[in-house]
Scaffold this active site. Structure first.
Site, PDB file in Angstrom:
ATOM      1  N   HIS A   1       0.842  -1.208   0.000  1.00 12.71           N
ATOM      2  CA  HIS A   1       0.000   0.000   0.000  1.00 12.71           C
ATOM      3  C   HIS A   1       0.876   1.258   0.000  1.00 12.71           C
ATOM      4  O   HIS A   1       0.650   2.182  -0.779  1.00 12.71           O
ATOM      5  CB  HIS A   1      -0.909  -0.030   1.238  1.00 12.71           C
ATOM      6  CG  HIS A   1      -1.617   1.255   1.494  1.00 12.71           C
ATOM      7  ND1 HIS A   1      -2.901   1.512   1.044  1.00 12.71           N
ATOM      8  CD2 HIS A   1      -1.223   2.381   2.147  1.00 12.71           C
ATOM      9  CE1 HIS A   1      -3.250   2.722   1.417  1.00 12.71           C
ATOM     10  NE2 HIS A   1      -2.255   3.283   2.084  1.00 12.71           N
ATOM     11  N   GLU A   2       1.891   1.291   0.885  1.00 10.85           N
ATOM     12  CA  GLU A   2       2.761   2.469   0.968  1.00 10.85           C
ATOM     13  C   GLU A   2       3.533   2.685  -0.339  1.00 10.85           C
ATOM     14  O   GLU A   2       3.706   3.823  -0.790  1.00 10.85           O
ATOM     15  CB  GLU A   2       3.743   2.321   2.137  1.00 10.85           C
ATOM     16  CG  GLU A   2       3.088   2.299   3.513  1.00 10.85           C
ATOM     17  CD  GLU A   2       2.294   3.567   3.805  1.00 10.85           C
ATOM     18  OE1 GLU A   2       2.707   4.649   3.337  1.00 10.85           O
ATOM     19  OE2 GLU A   2       1.264   3.473   4.492  1.00 10.85           O
TER      20      GLU A   2
ATOM     21  N   HIS B   1       1.595   4.500  -2.935  1.00  7.19           N
ATOM     22  CA  HIS B   1       1.636   5.964  -2.869  1.00  7.19           C
ATOM     23  C   HIS B   1       2.804   6.513  -3.692  1.00  7.19           C
ATOM     24  O   HIS B   1       2.676   7.540  -4.364  1.00  7.19           O
ATOM     25  CB  HIS B   1       1.788   6.425  -1.411  1.00  7.19           C
ATOM     26  CG  HIS B   1       0.532   6.312  -0.609  1.00  7.19           C
ATOM     27  ND1 HIS B   1      -0.666   6.851  -1.016  1.00  7.19           N
ATOM     28  CD2 HIS B   1       0.281   5.715   0.594  1.00  7.19           C
ATOM     29  CE1 HIS B   1      -1.593   6.608  -0.100  1.00  7.19           C
ATOM     30  NE2 HIS B   1      -1.050   5.908   0.874  1.00  7.19           N
TER      31      HIS B   1
ATOM     32  N   GLU C   1      -5.658   6.945  -0.717  1.00  7.18           N
ATOM     33  CA  GLU C   1      -5.628   5.732   0.106  1.00  7.18           C
ATOM     34  C   GLU C   1      -6.323   4.572  -0.607  1.00  7.18           C
ATOM     35  O   GLU C   1      -5.828   3.443  -0.610  1.00  7.18           O
ATOM     36  CB  GLU C   1      -6.296   5.995   1.462  1.00  7.18           C
ATOM     37  CG  GLU C   1      -5.530   6.926   2.369  1.00  7.18           C
ATOM     38  CD  GLU C   1      -4.112   6.462   2.612  1.00  7.18           C
ATOM     39  OE1 GLU C   1      -3.916   5.271   2.942  1.00  7.18           O
ATOM     40  OE2 GLU C   1      -3.186   7.277   2.463  1.00  7.18           O
TER      41      GLU C   1
END
Length: 427
Positions: free
Chosen positions: A335-336, A339, A367
């Site tokens: 997920h990070e 970004h 997100e």
């Protein structure tokens, strides 16, 4: 005629008093709006006393109640601290606190041999006194938050001595950054002419980028211990995942966040070809100090069953913050990394120079996009379980008032993220 007469009377008031009144009105309008939103969310905490049906398979009633009570306590604290802050600011304005502090700064400069022509020097003394005042008035609130609220709900790991040492160190480090940067900014404003605001904006942007770059390498280690993640399966899998999306990973660190709090986190930093990943030890199941304490306790021979030793261990095991398994840690990192791959970091920096509310709205969208990116990496199922674990570990409350959430939450509430992930989760 009455209305026009009132308007004429208003414009007869000196400009500085109109500005003063407008500042106070704006400040209290924002405060009342924030309080209104907080009360809406507080009503959710008070009335939602049972696990909603859609969360029945995700959260047990005991964790839900702990989370509810934790958020209620934080909401009460936020109300009183916010009210104090607003009243303090109003009194400072009404009784001329800022002009007084400026004159006091001038007197201190005079004692040191600096006359009125040394405006930048006087401004730095003013900043030092203002931040010192803010630190002292905020200290009781910070102490209460750490040693009453966080302690009560099992998050605080600090002693009073560690807390005070940390607070002093933070103040000193802040001054070491704030004063030189402020002096340069004031000098730019002084010599910038008609376009000083453009030069000032560019300077603050450059400073922000520099601070983001050096923070983890030079500032954060002053407060917490960073150690390289040891060689092993987790590190190998992180490197493989980073390589698969061309993320220029150079190092992976574990930060000893458990010495101040049992909250967990993970982030990456760095520019260009020098990226690092930082994992909190509380995020990692095998690194968690709490888990190790439980293992040590459970390995001890109970001296007497009646002394409550075994009951103490059972209670610890029941209430421990488990952290995440390696697969779940990888899903969170997926997920990070989403970004980064989707350019959210750069976009956030640009948007933050415009309007903070837009940043909040955009951040929520980011997100969901980063969750979808983790899904593309094959991590949807593990991210789903990791989000549940992290929410449980941090006593996050999964139900939110829609207006409070929209205004405040840069991350969507847990339930919204899980519903989005459920439709994409691998089976």
């Amino acid at each position: 005629m009455g209305m026009w007469a009132s308007l004429d009377a208003l414009w007869e008031i000196p400009a500085e008093k109109r500005i003063f009144g407008a500042v106070l009105l704006f400040s209290w309008t924002v405060y009342l709006w924030e309080t209104f939103l907080a009360q809406r969310q507080r009503r959710i905490y008070k009335t939602t006393t049972h696990v909603p049906p859609e969360l029945g398979q995700i959260m047990d009633s005991e964790t839900f109640e702990k989370s509810r009570l934790y958020q209620l306590d934080k909401s009460t604290f936020s109300f009183w601290s916010g009210l104090y802050s607003e009243i303090e600011g109003t009194l400072i304005l009404l009784f001329g606190g800022i002009p007084y502090l400026w004159r006091l700064s001038g007197r201190f400069c005079g004692y040191a041999g600096f006359g009125p022509e040394y405006e930048i020097t006087q401004s730095l003394v003013f900043l030092l006194l203002a931040t010192l005042f803010s630190a002292l008035t905020g200290l009781p609130w910070s102490l209460y938050n750490t040693f009453v609220i966080e302690e009560k709900h099992g998050f605080n790991q600090q002693t009073l001595g560690f807390f005070m040492k940390d607070a002093i160190k933070k103040f000193v480090v802040t001054q070491c950054i704030l004063l030189p940067v402020s002096s340069l900014l004031l000098y730019i404003i002084k010599i910038g002419g008609d376009y000083f605001f453009i030069y000032a904006w560019l300077f603050t942007l450059v400073v922000s980028l520099v601070l983001v770059t050096i923070y983890a390498d030079y500032i954060a280690p002053l407060f917490d211990k960073f150690t390289p993640l040891p060689e092993g399966k987790l590190k190998e899998e992180i490197e493989v995942m980073a390589k698969s999306i061309d993320f220029p990973l150079t190092k992976v660190y574990v930060v000893e966040g458990s010495k101040r709090s049992s909250h967990s986190n993970a982030y990456f930093y760095g520019f260009f070809k020098n990226k690092r990943i930082v994992l909190f030890d509380t995020l990692l199941e095998e690194y968690s100090v709490l888990n190790k304490d439980i293992q040590e306790d459970s390995g001890m021979e109970p001296r007497n069953e009646e002394e409550g030793n075994s009951e103490e261990i059972k209670a610890k095991v029941k209430n421990k913050k488990q952290g995440c398994k390696n697969e779940e840690v990888l899903a969170v990192l997926g997920h990070e990394l989403g970004h980064w791959k989707l350019g959210h970091t750069v976009k956030n920096i640009i948007i933050s120079q415009v309007l903070s509310f837009c940043l909040t709205v955009l951040s929520r969208r980011f997100e969901f996009q980063a969750d979808a990116f983790a899904k593309k990496l094959g991590k949807a199922k593990d991210l789903y379980s990791a989000l549940i674990k992290l929410n449980k570990d941090n006593l996050g409350f999964p139900v939110s008032d829609w207006l409070f959430s929209m205004w405040h939450y840069s991350h969507p509430p847990l339930l919204e993220r899980l519903q989005a992930l459920k439709s994409m989760k691998q089976h």
